[in-house]
Design a protein around this motif. Structure first.
Motif, short mmCIF file in Angstrom:
data_model
loop_
_atom_site.label_atom_id
_atom_site.label_comp_id
_atom_site.label_asym_id
_atom_site.label_seq_id
_atom_site.Cartn_x
_atom_site.Cartn_y
_atom_site.Cartn_z
N LEU A 31 0.66 -1.46 0.18
CA LEU A 31 -0.29 -0.04 -0.43
C LEU A 31 0.53 1.43 0.28
CD1 LEU A 31 -2.78 -1.15 2.54
CD2 LEU A 31 -2.84 -0.94 -0.03
N VAL A 32 1.84 1.16 0.29
CA VAL A 32 3.14 1.99 0.67
C VAL A 32 3.27 2.77 -0.72
CG1 VAL A 32 5.60 3.08 1.22
CG2 VAL A 32 3.77 1.50 2.54
N GLU A 33 3.56 1.89 -1.88
CA GLU A 33 3.42 1.81 -3.00
C GLU A 33 2.31 2.91 -3.79
OE1 GLU A 33 5.42 -0.26 -7.23
OE2 GLU A 33 5.45 -1.53 -5.37
N LYS A 34 1.29 1.96 -3.58
CA LYS A 34 -0.16 2.55 -4.41
C LYS A 34 0.06 4.16 -3.95
CE LYS A 34 -2.94 -1.69 -5.06
NZ LYS A 34 -3.68 -1.98 -4.48
N LEU A 35 0.60 3.74 -2.20
CA LEU A 35 0.24 5.58 -1.57
C LEU A 35 1.34 6.94 -3.10
CD1 LEU A 35 -1.03 8.22 0.20
CD2 LEU A 35 0.73 6.83 1.58
N GLN A 36 2.64 6.60 -2.72
CA GLN A 36 3.06 6.89 -3.56
C GLN A 36 2.96 6.85 -5.13
OE1 GLN A 36 7.31 5.30 -3.41
NE2 GLN A 36 8.05 6.67 -4.50
N ASN A 37 2.49 6.58 -5.85
CA ASN A 37 2.32 6.49 -6.93
C ASN A 37 1.11 7.32 -7.15
OD1 ASN A 37 3.97 4.66 -8.11
ND2 ASN A 37 2.37 2.67 -7.68
N TYR A 38 -0.52 7.30 -6.78
CA TYR A 38 -0.78 8.07 -6.55
C TYR A 38 -0.36 9.50 -5.95
CZ TYR A 38 -5.69 10.65 -4.93
OH TYR A 38 -5.94 12.15 -5.18
N LEU A 39 -0.16 9.82 -5.00
CA LEU A 39 0.52 10.75 -4.63
C LEU A 39 1.25 12.17 -5.82
CD1 LEU A 39 1.41 10.68 -1.54
CD2 LEU A 39 -0.46 11.71 -2.43
N VAL A 40 2.45 10.89 -6.53
CA VAL A 40 3.24 11.37 -8.02
C VAL A 40 1.50 11.71 -8.90
CG1 VAL A 40 4.04 10.77 -9.42
CG2 VAL A 40 4.81 9.59 -7.50
N GLU A 41 1.20 11.39 -8.97
CA GLU A 41 0.21 11.18 -10.29
C GLU A 41 -0.97 12.69 -10.39
OE1 GLU A 41 -3.85 8.26 -12.19
OE2 GLU A 41 -2.13 7.80 -11.15
N ALA A 42 -1.64 12.36 -9.03
CA ALA A 42 -2.66 13.49 -8.32
C ALA A 42 -2.07 14.96 -8.13
CB ALA A 42 -3.41 13.38 -7.27
N SER A 43 -0.88 14.88 -7.88
CA SER A 43 0.15 16.23 -8.09
C SER A 43 -0.02 16.61 -9.29
CB SER A 43 1.53 16.51 -7.50
OG SER A 43 2.46 15.09 -7.38
N GLN A 44 0.11 16.64 -10.14
CA GLN A 44 0.33 17.42 -11.19
C GLN A 44 -1.17 17.52 -12.04
OE1 GLN A 44 3.46 16.07 -12.84
NE2 GLN A 44 3.95 14.62 -11.25
N GLU A 45 -1.07 18.28 -13.39
CA GLU A 45 -2.10 19.46 -13.94
C GLU A 45 -3.56 18.18 -13.69
OE1 GLU A 45 -2.51 22.59 -13.64
OE2 GLU A 45 -0.97 23.02 -12.78
N GLY A 46 -3.89 18.66 -13.41
CA GLY A 46 -5.72 17.49 -13.86
C GLY A 46 -7.06 18.03 -12.91
N PRO A 47 -7.59 17.54 -13.33
CA PRO A 47 -9.03 18.04 -12.46
C PRO A 47 -8.59 18.61 -11.32
CG PRO A 47 -8.91 16.25 -13.96
CD PRO A 47 -7.93 16.20 -14.24
N ASN A 48 -8.56 17.31 -10.63
CA ASN A 48 -8.64 17.34 -9.30
C ASN A 48 -6.58 18.06 -8.65
OD1 ASN A 48 -10.99 16.53 -9.07
ND2 ASN A 48 -10.51 15.14 -9.37
N GLN A 49 -6.02 18.59 -9.10
CA GLN A 49 -4.46 18.30 -8.43
C GLN A 49 -4.55 18.76 -7.28
OE1 GLN A 49 -2.53 22.01 -10.15
NE2 GLN A 49 -0.84 21.55 -9.50
N LEU A 50 -3.49 18.27 -6.63
CA LEU A 50 -3.34 18.04 -5.13
C LEU A 50 -2.47 19.33 -4.63
CD1 LEU A 50 -2.17 14.86 -4.08
CD2 LEU A 50 -4.84 15.20 -4.07
N ALA A 51 -2.75 19.90 -3.47
CA ALA A 51 -2.19 21.26 -3.75
C ALA A 51 -0.79 21.22 -2.28
CB ALA A 51 -2.84 22.18 -2.90
N GLU A 52 -1.34 20.20 -1.66
CA GLU A 52 -0.51 19.83 -0.55
C GLU A 52 -1.15 18.24 0.61
OE1 GLU A 52 1.30 22.55 2.98
OE2 GLU A 52 0.90 23.40 2.25
#
Length: 422
Positions: A191-212
């Motif tokens: 699950l750690v790898e899944k968390l890391q992959n999600y944060l990398v993907e969601a931090s990119q420009e997109g409809p639901n971009q993460l700020a922090e």
């Protein structure tokens, strides 16, 4: 009361800070029902009328609460501080301190009065709440309770207007807690790898971009408990993982009840030497617990902690969920009402002491970490702006519910949960 001793200044500061707004709420709710002069300035005036309102600090006498002094007297060579659980390295689960024999009191610097209240009310309240109690004096000196209110809640500040691109719902704050639970459990390491992959993907420009990313407690807790080489290796793994998180988005970390910092609240931030790689990235900010902050881009105010105030409130009351306990804290305008009675905190000092847990301003987002499941509830305010209110959020520990909780920066009503186990 005068018996508050070293904590007199803390309770007095709490009452001084909250009494005006509690009186405002009492007048708004009961003003038309009471005769002139029924609202008393001190608890000692509770006999001045057939029905009165007094404002003070609630005290709950927990009959089953363990007495350290009694335990020490019964066994002076082996106190509760050196229990079997302590020697084994296993922290005991917090147990309920409530019973059917519990009693409520209201007090200020003039006196303490026992409250004759319904069992359900006794079960739901805890020590440390500043409240207005409406009732009538009984021949035995008790106050028969007919109503109770807490502080009047002002609206949070207006949020800043946001420009949103077409197809985008805005930027989000991401919340997780209990990272140490994943790292110390081999079966949950994927699950750690899944968390890391999600944060990398969601931090990119997109409809639901993460700020922090905000980590609400228990970052290193189960890891630092190990004294062998494996424990040191896990700390290095955590440091490397947090550095990777920080390479894609800013990370804010506040400690929890199991983390290596001071025991009582407020807790100091984790020391930088524990996580040298993460700190050297420049994108990791270690903060204290509880924390307060404002997101400059949207004006969103948030208050968060590692979950200790909510968990302690639950063991001192009955019939509440973590979310309901968090709501009680908001309604009472106090982050940790059971401190210092059953939740450790140091006394306050100075000529004009302040209670560090009073909510002087109402946040848009009130967050509690390290819970079993994600829970959230939107409490609207009286503002004309539908986005203005308070979002209550209980963030789950990753080892209990592996999920990332997202809060929209421009509209805190918008909560999304990304399930890492899916």
């Amino acid at each position: 009361c005068k018996d508050w001793q070293e904590y007199t200044s803390l309770y007095a500061a709490r009452l001084k800070a909250l009494k005006p707004s509690v009186l405002d709420e009492a007048k708004a709710v009961w003003g038309s029902q009471l005769v002139p002069g029924a609202i008393q300035s001190e608890v000692s005036g509770y006999r001045k009328g057939s029905e009165v309102v007094v404002v003070g600090v609630i005290y709950k006498d927990l009959k089953t609460r363990p007495s350290v002094v009694k335990q020490f007297k019964e066994n002076p060579l082996r106190s509760r501080l050196v229990s079997a659980e302590t020697e084994s390295g296993k922290a005991p689960e917090p147990e309920s301190l409530t019973s059917d024999e519990d009693r409520l009191f209201i007090e200020d610097n003039t006196m303490r009065v026992k409250l004759d209240a319904a069992p359900a009310l006794v079960a739901s309240l805890v020590s440390g709440l500043v409240a207005a109690v409406k009732g009538s004096a009984l021949p035995n000196g008790d106050l028969k309770v007919s109503g109770i209110v807490f502080s009047r809640l002002p609206s949070p500040p207006a949020l800043l207007p946001q420009k949103q691109e077409q197809g985008s719902s805005g930027r989000y704050l991401a919340f997780i807690s209990g990272l140490s639970g994943l790292l110390s459990n081999e079966e949950k390491r994927p699950l750690v790898e899944k968390l890391q992959n999600y944060l990398v993907e969601a931090s990119q420009e997109g409809p639901n971009q993460l700020a922090e990313l905000v980590i609400c407690g228990n970052i290193l807790g189960n890891i630092t408990g190990a004294t062998d080489a494996s424990g040191r290796d896990l700390i290095a793994v955590a440091d490397d993982l947090l550095a990777k998180f920080a390479s894609v988005l800013p990370v804010m970390m506040l400690p929890g009840g199991e983390d290596p910092t001071n025991y009582g609240l407020p807790q100091r931030a984790l020391h930088s030497w524990l996580l040298p790689s993460a700190k050297s990235s420049g994108s990791v900010k270690c903060i204290g617990n509880p924390c307060r902050g404002t997101i400059e881009s949207s004006g969103l105010m948030f208050v968060g902690h590692g979950g200790q105030p909510v968990k302690d409130l639950l063991r001192c009351s009955r019939g509440k969920t973590p979310l309901a306990a968090l709501q009680l804290c908001l309604e009472a305008r106090h982050i940790a009402p059971t401190a210092p009675d059953t939740l450790a905190t140091p006394p306050v000092e100075g000529n004009d002491p302040k209670d560090p847990f009073v909510l002087e301003q109402i946040p848009h987002l009130l967050v509690s970490g390290t819970h079993g499941v994600v829970e959230h509830r939107w409490l609207p305010s009286s503002s004309d702006d539908e986005r203005v209110g308070t979002q209550l959020l209980c963030v789950p520990s990753l080892d209990s519910q592996p999920a990332v909780v997202l809060v929209n920066l421009s509209d805190p009503r918008d909560i999304r949960v990304h399930d890492l186990a899916a």
